[in-house]
Write a protein that holds these residues in place. Structure first.
Motif, PDB file in Angstrom:
ATOM      1  N   VAL A 159       0.842  -1.187   0.000  1.00 17.38           N
ATOM      2  CA  VAL A 159       0.000   0.000   0.000  1.00 17.38           C
ATOM      3  C   VAL A 159       0.882   1.242   0.000  1.00 17.38           C
ATOM      4  O   VAL A 159       2.083   1.159   0.240  1.00 17.38           O
ATOM      5  N   GLY A 160       0.288   2.412  -0.273  1.00 26.40           N
ATOM      6  CA  GLY A 160       1.049   3.661  -0.318  1.00 26.40           C
ATOM      7  C   GLY A 160       1.243   4.120  -1.744  1.00 26.40           C
ATOM      8  O   GLY A 160       2.354   4.455  -2.158  1.00 26.40           O
ATOM      9  N   GLU A 161       0.158   4.152  -2.511  1.00 25.81           N
ATOM     10  CA  GLU A 161       0.241   4.357  -3.958  1.00 25.81           C
ATOM     11  C   GLU A 161       0.118   5.816  -4.380  1.00 25.81           C
ATOM     12  O   GLU A 161       0.335   6.154  -5.533  1.00 25.81           O
ATOM     13  N   SER A 162      -0.231   6.656  -3.437  1.00 23.03           N
ATOM     14  CA  SER A 162      -0.362   8.092  -3.702  1.00 23.03           C
ATOM     15  C   SER A 162       0.815   8.809  -3.054  1.00 23.03           C
ATOM     16  O   SER A 162       0.998   8.732  -1.836  1.00 23.03           O
ATOM     17  N   LEU A 163       1.612   9.485  -3.855  1.00 21.18           N
ATOM     18  CA  LEU A 163       2.775  10.198  -3.333  1.00 21.18           C
ATOM     19  C   LEU A 163       2.434  11.678  -3.156  1.00 21.18           C
ATOM     20  O   LEU A 163       1.364  12.130  -3.546  1.00 21.18           O
ATOM     21  N   ILE A 164       3.336  12.419  -2.537  1.00 18.43           N
ATOM     22  CA  ILE A 164       3.186  13.874  -2.432  1.00 18.43           C
ATOM     23  C   ILE A 164       4.478  14.527  -2.922  1.00 18.43           C
ATOM     24  O   ILE A 164       5.542  13.895  -2.921  1.00 18.43           O
ATOM     25  N   PRO A 165       4.415  15.782  -3.387  1.00 19.16           N
ATOM     26  CA  PRO A 165       5.553  16.385  -4.084  1.00 19.16           C
ATOM     27  C   PRO A 165       6.884  16.362  -3.336  1.00 19.16           C
ATOM     28  O   PRO A 165       7.935  16.291  -3.972  1.00 19.16           O
ATOM     29  N   ARG A 166       6.878  16.408  -2.014  1.00 14.09           N
ATOM     30  CA  ARG A 166       8.141  16.436  -1.268  1.00 14.09           C
ATOM     31  C   ARG A 166       9.036  15.247  -1.616  1.00 14.09           C
ATOM     32  O   ARG A 166      10.271  15.361  -1.609  1.00 14.09           O
ATOM     33  N   ASP A 201       5.186  -2.039  -9.242  1.00 12.76           N
ATOM     34  CA  ASP A 201       6.029  -1.583 -10.358  1.00 12.76           C
ATOM     35  C   ASP A 201       6.991  -0.488  -9.917  1.00 12.76           C
ATOM     36  O   ASP A 201       8.161  -0.455 -10.332  1.00 12.76           O
ATOM     37  N   PHE A 202       6.505   0.413  -9.089  1.00 10.46           N
ATOM     38  CA  PHE A 202       7.304   1.559  -8.647  1.00 10.46           C
ATOM     39  C   PHE A 202       8.508   1.106  -7.837  1.00 10.46           C
ATOM     40  O   PHE A 202       9.651   1.488  -8.121  1.00 10.46           O
ATOM     41  N   ASP A 203       8.258   0.266  -6.828  1.00 10.09           N
ATOM     42  CA  ASP A 203       9.345  -0.192  -5.970  1.00 10.09           C
ATOM     43  C   ASP A 203      10.330  -1.061  -6.742  1.00 10.09           C
ATOM     44  O   ASP A 203      11.543  -0.997  -6.521  1.00 10.09           O
ATOM     45  N   ASN A 204       9.811  -1.892  -7.652  1.00  7.66           N
ATOM     46  CA  ASN A 204      10.691  -2.746  -8.432  1.00  7.66           C
ATOM     47  C   ASN A 204      11.599  -1.920  -9.344  1.00  7.66           C
ATOM     48  O   ASN A 204      12.780  -2.256  -9.540  1.00  7.66           O
ATOM     49  N   THR A 205      11.064  -0.819  -9.886  1.00  9.48           N
ATOM     50  CA  THR A 205      11.882   0.070 -10.722  1.00  9.48           C
ATOM     51  C   THR A 205      13.047   0.637  -9.924  1.00  9.48           C
ATOM     52  O   THR A 205      14.194   0.664 -10.396  1.00  9.48           O
ATOM     53  N   TRP A 253     -13.895   7.226   4.680  1.00  8.98           N
ATOM     54  CA  TRP A 253     -13.691   7.760   3.340  1.00  8.98           C
ATOM     55  C   TRP A 253     -13.179   6.688   2.395  1.00  8.98           C
ATOM     56  O   TRP A 253     -12.623   5.665   2.813  1.00  8.98           O
ATOM     57  N   LEU A 254     -13.429   6.952   1.122  1.00  8.91           N
ATOM     58  CA  LEU A 254     -13.036   6.048   0.052  1.00  8.91           C
ATOM     59  C   LEU A 254     -11.910   6.700  -0.741  1.00  8.91           C
ATOM     60  O   LEU A 254     -11.995   7.888  -1.061  1.00  8.91           O
ATOM     61  N   TRP A 255     -10.845   5.947  -1.027  1.00  7.10           N
ATOM     62  CA  TRP A 255      -9.810   6.500  -1.907  1.00  7.10           C
ATOM     63  C   TRP A 255      -9.965   5.922  -3.314  1.00  7.10           C
ATOM     64  O   TRP A 255     -10.348   4.764  -3.485  1.00  7.10           O
ATOM     65  N   VAL A 256      -9.677   6.745  -4.293  1.00  4.91           N
ATOM     66  CA  VAL A 256      -9.683   6.333  -5.693  1.00  4.91           C
ATOM     67  C   VAL A 256      -8.400   6.868  -6.325  1.00  4.91           C
ATOM     68  O   VAL A 256      -8.211   8.083  -6.422  1.00  4.91           O
ATOM     69  N   ILE A 257      -7.516   5.951  -6.725  1.00  6.73           N
ATOM     70  CA  ILE A 257      -6.198   6.338  -7.259  1.00  6.73           C
ATOM     71  C   ILE A 257      -6.017   5.710  -8.640  1.00  6.73           C
ATOM     72  O   ILE A 257      -5.658   4.530  -8.748  1.00  6.73           O
ATOM     73  N   PRO A 258      -6.267   6.461  -9.710  1.00  5.29           N
ATOM     74  CA  PRO A 258      -6.094   5.915 -11.060  1.00  5.29           C
ATOM     75  C   PRO A 258      -4.617   5.803 -11.446  1.00  5.29           C
ATOM     76  O   PRO A 258      -3.824   6.693 -11.145  1.00  5.29           O
ATOM     77  N   PHE A 259      -4.261   4.712 -12.124  1.00  3.17           N
ATOM     78  CA  PHE A 259      -2.906   4.498 -12.606  1.00  3.17           C
ATOM     79  C   PHE A 259      -2.853   4.644 -14.124  1.00  3.17           C
ATOM     80  O   PHE A 259      -3.865   4.487 -14.813  1.00  3.17           O
ATOM     81  N   LEU A 311      12.619   6.413 -12.593  1.00  2.00           N
ATOM     82  CA  LEU A 311      11.194   6.425 -12.252  1.00  2.00           C
ATOM     83  C   LEU A 311      10.393   7.200 -13.290  1.00  2.00           C
ATOM     84  O   LEU A 311       9.300   6.779 -13.703  1.00  2.00           O
ATOM     85  N   ASP A 312      10.926   8.322 -13.726  1.00  2.00           N
ATOM     86  CA  ASP A 312      10.220   9.146 -14.693  1.00  2.00           C
ATOM     87  C   ASP A 312      10.031   8.416 -16.024  1.00  2.00           C
ATOM     88  O   ASP A 312       9.041   8.630 -16.730  1.00  2.00           O
ATOM     89  N   SER A 313      10.966   7.544 -16.354  1.00  2.00           N
ATOM     90  CA  SER A 313      10.878   6.811 -17.624  1.00  2.00           C
ATOM     91  C   SER A 313       9.729   5.813 -17.646  1.00  2.00           C
ATOM     92  O   SER A 313       9.358   5.321 -18.717  1.00  2.00           O
ATOM     93  N   MET A 314       9.143   5.523 -16.492  1.00  2.00           N
ATOM     94  CA  MET A 314       8.056   4.538 -16.414  1.00  2.00           C
ATOM     95  C   MET A 314       6.698   5.144 -16.775  1.00  2.00           C
ATOM     96  O   MET A 314       5.705   4.429 -16.894  1.00  2.00           O
TER      97      MET A 314
END
Length: 419
Positions: A44-51, A107-111, A214-220, A65-68
């Motif tokens: 879990v932890g799929e939504s990041l913040i700019p920091r 995918d993120f962590d594996n990258t 609350w419900l979270w919705v995080i599109p990939f 990461l950006d290349s993904m």
């Protein structure tokens, strides 16, 4: 028993571990990483913040990461019935990144893990830490591989980035109860076949079902979307009569007027995962020869996506302080590590608490909007929680509650005033 000798042993290959290991490696420190699981793995932890972007950039991980082409997160939307509040990270008080990503963490962590391996860092998967002994600041760690073979790793310093594995807190008896009320979550991914075109289909949203639920919705960017429900543990447990996570998450989706049509008849891509009473804390964040980073030390709540940011912040800071100390400089770990991290954690803790009291929601949905207030709150949500020129950072303990009280008082005056 096979022995290895390194400068720093990093436990865990998530964002915190990869940031700290990569930074140290870039500064000519001999690093060894051990990870209990194999990647890719669900987390879990799929939504990041700019920091977090500051840390990925400084650690030399941003380009990979950006290349993904992960979905860009430009802000966040909060929904309460017919009320909508949108925060735009490009319109915030503090300087810093205006965007980040929303990511399938497998995918993120594996990258990141593959990038640290490509750099030349020794990362060993499916290796479990079973024992740690300290002699002063030097440590001797026993690691067991997937075949059951034992190895002894000697290190001058350990950075524990083991996340929910909480290796050193378990082995050194450092766990302590969280100060936050018990909350739980259930989440899964869906193939988002009903995703709307344009911005609506990419927006990360938090749909408030009740004040504390609350419900979270995080599109990939891969066409899938993460859907999860968060609330008091008793409420989440009551969503299913027989502890069926699939039934519970479906019932939560049915409570959402906004998302019922989009997700009501969509099957889950894996059996929904439950995280029960997820908040964590520790008695101390460092000791002679070690530092705890990320979820191995503190985890608050997913509502403002602070988890990965605190993980990378603490991972980067622990690496920098070790490097400083290794050069013979004096480091005040209590002040420079614990004190610094506790300031940021304290700000977000207040925001989490005031979210669940409803006070922060009062500020979010107040009309007409106050642009200055919104910009300052947006900076906090972006992770710039050490900027004490921002009164919503410096005065966080009282400012939200006081403003919410004034807003509610004004509403009562209007209701009670003679027409």
């Amino acid at each position: 028993m096979l022995k290895e000798f390194v400068d720093v042993l990093v436990i865990g290959a998530g964002p915190s571990g990869c940031v700290s290991a990569s930074y140290l490696f870039n500064n000519n420190v001999k690093v060894k990483m051990v990870e209990k699981t194999t990647f890719p793995r669900l987390v879990v932890g799929e939504s990041l913040i700019p920091r977090v972007m500051d840390h990925f950039s400084e650690a030399g991980l941003f380009e990979s990461l950006d290349s993904m082409n992960f979905e860009k997160k430009l802000g966040a939307r909060f929904i309460r019935g017919n009320e909508i509040c949108v925060f735009d990270f490009s319109n915030k008080y503090s300087e810093g990144w205006d965007w980040t990503w929303q990511v399938p963490r497998a995918d993120f962590d594996n990258t990141m893990a593959q990038e640290v391996i490509r750099k030349g860092i020794d990362l060993e998967f499916e290796s479990e830490v079973v024992e740690v002994n300290f002699e002063g600041k030097n440590s001797r760690t026993i690691v067991k591989d997937k075949e059951g073979n034992l190895k002894e790793i000697h290190a001058k310093f350990i950075i524990d980035s083991s996340g929910y594995g909480r290796v050193l807190p378990r082995l050194l008896d450092l766990d302590t109860p969280s100060k936050l009320d018990p909350h739980s979550s259930i989440f899964a991914h869906v193939k988002d076949v009903n995703r709307p075109e344009g911005e609506e289909g990419t927006l990360i949203s938090f749909d408030i079902l009740e004040t504390q639920v609350w419900l979270w919705v995080i599109p990939f960017s891969n066409g899938n979307t993460s859907v999860g429900v968060v609330g008091p543990t008793d409420f989440v447990n009551a969503l299913s009569t027989n502890k069926d996570n699939r039934e519970a998450l479906n019932n939560a989706i049915k409570l959402s007027d906004y998302y019922i049509k989009r997700f009501g008849n969509v099957d889950f891509l894996f059996e929904p995962v439950k995280l029960e009473n997820y908040s964590r804390s520790v008695k101390k964040m460092y000791g002679d020869g070690f530092a705890l980073t990320g979820n191995s030390s503190e985890f608050l709540d997913p509502v403002f996506s602070s988890g990965v940011a605190f993980a990378t912040e603490s991972g980067m800071l622990a690496a920098k302080l070790y490097l400083k100390e290794s050069k013979g400089e004096i480091v005040n770990w209590e002040q420079e590590f614990t004190g610094y991290m506790k300031k940021g954690i304290g700000v977000f803790t207040t925001y989490v608490k005031e979210w669940y009291t409803g006070n922060l929601q009062t500020l979010f949905f107040h009309q007409p909007e106050n642009p200055d207030v919104k910009r300052k709150i947006c900076a906090v949500l972006a992770g710039y929680v050490w900027d004490e020129t921002n009164p919503f950072v410096k005065k966080h303990e009282n400012l939200i509650a006081n403003m919410a009280y004034l807003i509610e008082s004004e509403k009562k005056e209007i209701i009670n005033s003679p027409s």
